[in-house]
Design a protein around this motif. Structure first.
Motif, short mmCIF file in Angstrom:
data_model
loop_
_atom_site.label_atom_id
_atom_site.label_comp_id
_atom_site.label_asym_id
_atom_site.label_seq_id
_atom_site.Cartn_x
_atom_site.Cartn_y
_atom_site.Cartn_z
N ILE A 159 -1.80 10.82 0.08
CA ILE A 159 -1.49 11.34 -1.26
C ILE A 159 -0.19 10.74 -1.79
O ILE A 159 0.04 10.69 -2.99
N PHE A 160 0.67 10.26 -0.90
CA PHE A 160 1.94 9.65 -1.29
C PHE A 160 1.98 8.21 -0.77
O PHE A 160 2.86 7.85 -0.01
N PRO A 161 1.03 7.36 -1.18
CA PRO A 161 0.98 6.00 -0.62
C PRO A 161 2.16 5.15 -1.09
O PRO A 161 2.62 5.26 -2.22
N LEU A 162 2.64 4.32 -0.19
CA LEU A 162 3.74 3.41 -0.50
C LEU A 162 3.18 2.05 -0.91
O LEU A 162 2.39 1.44 -0.17
N PRO A 163 3.56 1.52 -2.08
CA PRO A 163 3.08 0.19 -2.48
C PRO A 163 3.39 -0.88 -1.46
O PRO A 163 2.60 -1.80 -1.24
N GLU A 164 4.54 -0.77 -0.77
CA GLU A 164 4.93 -1.82 0.17
C GLU A 164 4.10 -1.83 1.44
O GLU A 164 4.11 -2.81 2.19
N ILE A 165 3.36 -0.74 1.71
CA ILE A 165 2.42 -0.76 2.83
C ILE A 165 1.04 -1.22 2.33
O ILE A 165 0.33 -1.93 3.03
N GLU A 216 3.57 -7.86 -0.43
CA GLU A 216 4.44 -8.56 -1.39
C GLU A 216 5.44 -7.62 -2.04
O GLU A 216 6.41 -8.05 -2.67
N PHE A 217 5.23 -6.30 -1.92
CA PHE A 217 6.16 -5.34 -2.50
C PHE A 217 7.30 -4.98 -1.56
O PHE A 217 8.08 -4.10 -1.84
N GLY A 218 7.39 -5.65 -0.41
CA GLY A 218 8.64 -5.57 0.34
C GLY A 218 8.60 -5.07 1.75
O GLY A 218 9.52 -5.33 2.51
N GLY A 219 7.58 -4.34 2.19
CA GLY A 219 7.60 -3.77 3.53
C GLY A 219 8.46 -2.52 3.58
O GLY A 219 9.44 -2.39 2.83
N SER A 220 8.14 -1.57 4.45
CA SER A 220 8.82 -0.29 4.45
C SER A 220 10.27 -0.44 4.90
O SER A 220 10.61 -1.25 5.76
N SER A 221 11.14 0.37 4.27
CA SER A 221 12.58 0.35 4.52
C SER A 221 13.14 1.68 4.04
O SER A 221 12.38 2.57 3.64
N GLN A 249 -8.81 4.90 -5.74
CA GLN A 249 -8.22 5.08 -7.05
C GLN A 249 -6.74 5.46 -6.94
O GLN A 249 -5.91 5.01 -7.76
N ILE A 250 -6.39 6.28 -5.94
CA ILE A 250 -4.98 6.61 -5.72
C ILE A 250 -4.20 5.35 -5.39
O ILE A 250 -3.12 5.09 -5.96
N ASN A 251 -4.73 4.55 -4.48
CA ASN A 251 -4.05 3.31 -4.10
C ASN A 251 -3.90 2.37 -5.29
O ASN A 251 -2.84 1.76 -5.49
N ALA A 252 -4.95 2.27 -6.10
CA ALA A 252 -4.90 1.39 -7.27
C ALA A 252 -3.84 1.87 -8.26
O ALA A 252 -3.10 1.07 -8.85
N ALA A 253 -3.76 3.20 -8.46
CA ALA A 253 -2.75 3.75 -9.39
C ALA A 253 -1.34 3.45 -8.90
O ALA A 253 -0.46 3.10 -9.69
N ALA A 254 -1.12 3.57 -7.58
CA ALA A 254 0.20 3.26 -7.03
C ALA A 254 0.53 1.78 -7.21
O ALA A 254 1.65 1.42 -7.59
N LEU A 255 -0.45 0.92 -6.97
CA LEU A 255 -0.22 -0.52 -7.09
C LEU A 255 -0.03 -0.95 -8.54
O LEU A 255 0.63 -1.95 -8.82
N LEU A 298 10.82 4.74 -8.54
CA LEU A 298 9.37 4.53 -8.45
C LEU A 298 8.95 3.09 -8.76
O LEU A 298 7.76 2.84 -8.96
N ARG A 299 9.89 2.17 -8.78
CA ARG A 299 9.51 0.77 -8.95
C ARG A 299 8.63 0.33 -7.79
O ARG A 299 8.90 0.67 -6.63
N ARG A 300 7.60 -0.45 -8.10
CA ARG A 300 6.66 -0.85 -7.06
C ARG A 300 7.33 -1.74 -6.01
O ARG A 300 7.08 -1.57 -4.81
N HIS A 301 8.12 -2.67 -6.44
CA HIS A 301 8.78 -3.57 -5.50
C HIS A 301 10.09 -2.94 -5.03
O HIS A 301 10.93 -2.57 -5.85
N ALA A 302 10.24 -2.84 -3.72
CA ALA A 302 11.42 -2.17 -3.17
C ALA A 302 12.72 -2.79 -3.63
O ALA A 302 13.73 -2.10 -3.79
N ASP A 303 12.73 -4.09 -3.88
CA ASP A 303 13.96 -4.76 -4.29
C ASP A 303 14.47 -4.29 -5.65
O ASP A 303 15.65 -4.47 -5.97
#
Length: 305
Positions: A207-213, A217-222, A252-258, A281-286
């Protein structure tokens, strides 16, 4: 007859009892009213369940001194050694992370072939509060942000990535004059100082998916992953809902997060504070704040609406 073990116990008898706990056992759900015995023989009387997750159940309980506690019991697994390692890991982290905005541990023990953690009991979760009362006024959401950033800065500075900051893992403690918000559940947390090759596989909250996982390309978890999760919690506080509804298919949840739906929803609120949440909430961690302290230094100069 009850068996009882303590993580700190080193004598042969306790070692034998712990070996019994490591053997696969059928999961017998503890029933309200039953009693288990913790370290030093302290009795805990179980009340009704508070919540159930994929790896554990949490019960209301009272110790024999009359103190209310939350008893977390890990569900047995075919990987009994891995389960014991998880229990040890979480117990160790709770002992290490003593902080006003992290839940306090009282005891860790094995009883009746199950592994328990005895934790301080909250009045509820932040999810419960918002569902019952509706969206928070912004001043209260800012206080949630302040306290959780304070807690996350401490957690991260001690080398821990939580990875599961959600509306169900932020607990609410109501006091006569103040409310304290505390971080709980370190079940899937990571050690920031352990090489990634030695870490377990990445887990992503459905329910709380991380774009970086979802997309490397969105950075990897940190540590910035915990800030993204904090942004979702704050968005829920402000709006009373997540960017997707309960029961939405996972794809659909994953697509919305991405696609950046959480950030877009925060930006649509059009206040200085919601703009702060949008950065979390920026998709890219950087492109997020780089640390909890960095986020706090930005927030404290944002005027209240």
């Amino acid at each position: 007859m009850h068996t009882s073990t303590s993580l700190a116990g080193r004598n042969a008898n306790r070692g034998s009892q712990m070996q019994q706990l490591l053997q696969p056992q059928p999961f017998m759900v503890p029933s309200p009213g039953s009693t288990v015995y913790g370290s030093g023989g302290v009795a805990y009387t179980l009340g009704p369940p508070i919540k159930e997750g994929g790896f554990a159940m949490v019960y209301e309980a009272i110790d024999e001194f009359g103190n209310p506690v939350a008893l977390k019991v890990l569900k047995p697994s075919a990987d009994a050694v891995g389960l014991h390692q998880q229990w040890t890991h979480e117990h160790t982290l709770f002992l290490k992370l003593r902080h006003p905005n992290v839940v306090t541990i009282y005891d860790a023990f094995g009883a009746n072939f199950l592994l328990f953690l005895a934790l301080e009991r909250a009045h509820g979760t932040i999810g419960d509060e918002v569902r019952q009362r509706g969206p928070m006024p912004e001043w209260r959401a800012r206080e949630v942000a302040r306290q959780l950033l304070f807690g996350l800065n401490f957690v991260h500075s001690h080398g821990v990535l939580h990875k599961d900051i959600t509306i169900n893992n932020v607990l609410v403690f109501n006091n006569p004059l103040t409310t304290t918000f505390k971080i709980s559940d370190f079940g899937i947390s990571r050690d920031l100082f352990t090489p990634w090759a030695m870490q377990p596989p990445e887990l992503n909250n459905a329910i709380f998916p991380l774009p970086e996982i979802l997309l490397q390309e969105f950075g990897g978890s940190s540590i910035r992953s915990d800030l993204y999760h904090l942004g979702l919690v704050l968005l829920f506080c402000l709006t009373g809902q997540l960017p997707w509804h309960e029961g939405t298919p996972q794809e659909q949840i994953n697509a919305a997060a991405l696609n950046g739906a959480p950030r877009q929803q925060a930006e649509a609120l059009r206040t200085p504070f919601s703009a702060f949440v949008a950065v979390l909430l920026r998709r890219h961690a950087d492109f997020r704040y780089q640390s909890a302290l960095d986020a706090w230094r930005a927030l404290k100069f944002i005027p209240a609406s």
